[in-house]
Design an enzyme around this catalytic site. Structure first.
Site, short mmCIF file in Angstrom:
data_model
loop_
_atom_site.label_atom_id
_atom_site.label_comp_id
_atom_site.label_asym_id
_atom_site.label_seq_id
_atom_site.Cartn_x
_atom_site.Cartn_y
_atom_site.Cartn_z
N ASP A 184 0.80 -1.17 0.19
CA ASP A 184 -0.01 0.03 -0.14
C ASP A 184 0.84 1.19 0.05
O ASP A 184 1.92 1.17 0.75
CB ASP A 184 -1.02 -0.02 1.51
CG ASP A 184 -1.72 -1.19 1.51
OD1 ASP A 184 -2.32 -1.34 -0.01
OD2 ASP A 184 -1.97 -1.38 2.28
N ASP A 238 -13.82 -4.41 -2.33
CA ASP A 238 -13.48 -4.46 -0.83
C ASP A 238 -15.09 -4.61 -0.24
O ASP A 238 -15.86 -3.85 -0.73
CB ASP A 238 -13.13 -3.02 -0.40
CG ASP A 238 -11.79 -2.88 -0.87
OD1 ASP A 238 -10.92 -3.96 -1.08
OD2 ASP A 238 -11.20 -1.43 -1.01
#
Length: 251
Positions: free
Chosen positions: A11, A130
């Site tokens: 990330d 997600d």
């Protein structure tokens, strides 16, 4: 049986690798290009880079980073975050990315999936989803998990497949960063109902969790971040254990 893939996820925020719990409380985990090089040398099958603060500046930063990563690694890597057009994808693939991952932009404009597949081919288009459970239903969320939608995980995943995406990267927000294991029940349902590869994400804490997601969750690949970044699990040890469990891996 096809070889199962182990995928470290980086990330990226402001050019650095970060990691949090349930998508918050971020801490620094190092330089992404250095980490990528180490992972490529120590047995990772692929890499995923997600720009979690994808401003216009972030996209330019990512394009530059992709160039640097492509010079250093010899394994496929996927780039995601803030991608919303054919032009965005063109730049990243031209700079050396093997695949791109789209998430919020696909929900807001599902036709984007078709357009990207038509231009670049299914093999390099990953749709990230997600989701978390609300009242017993898996609900798709956007903007790094901040915005709930009315989409059901399984319905959306089927539509993504029908529109031509080559893979789905499913992150369970309930499991993300908890190190309690992957969402294997949901993964098994996705893997059973769809014909494209499913990448498991969210919840890796120990080697057994990877074994479980391949055997119980029927995942095609398993993605993790902090357990690799902070050397809690070495990829070599992980793959040897998977092999002992008769799970096919590249060693």
């Amino acid at each position: 049986m096809l070889t199962k893939r182990i995928i470290p996820c980086l990330d990226i925020k402001n050019g650095r690798t970060v990691k949090g719990i349930n998508f918050v409380d971020l801490r620094d985990a190092g330089d992404p290009v250095e980490l990528a090089e180490i992972y490529a040398q120590t047995g990772a099958d692929e890499l995923v880079f997600l720009d979690i603060s994808a401003t216009e500046e972030g996209r330019r930063t990512m394009a530059d980073m992709v160039l640097r990563v492509a010079e250093k690694v010899n394994i496929p890597f996927t780039v995601g975050g803030g991608i919303s057009s054919v032009e965005d994808v063109d730049i990243l693939l031209h700079n050396g990315a093997d695949k791109v991952s789209i998430n919020s932009s696909a929900v807001k404009n599902p036709q984007l999936i078709n357009d990207l597949v038509a231009k670049f081919g299914s093999q390099c288009i990953v749709v990230a989803i997600d989701a978390k459970q609300i009242d017993g239903q898996w609900v798709v969320h956007l903007v790094g998990g901040k915005v709930p939608t009315k989409l059901n995980l399984f319905d959306w995943a089927k539509e993504v497949e029908q529109r031509g995406a080559g893979e789905i990267l499913f992150t369970s927000m309930d499991h993300d960063g908890t190190k309690d294991g992957f969402a294997n029940e949901a993964l098994a349902k996705l893997s059973t109902e769809l014909n494209i590869p499913i990448i498991a994400s969210g919840g890796a804490g120990k080697i057994q969790h990877f074994t479980d997601t391949f055997l119980k969750g029927k995942a095609d690949a398993a993605l993790a971040a902090s357990v690799f970044h902070f050397k809690e699990i070495e990829i070599k040890d992980l793959k040897e254990e998977l092999k002992r469990n008769n799970i096919p891996v590249r060693i």
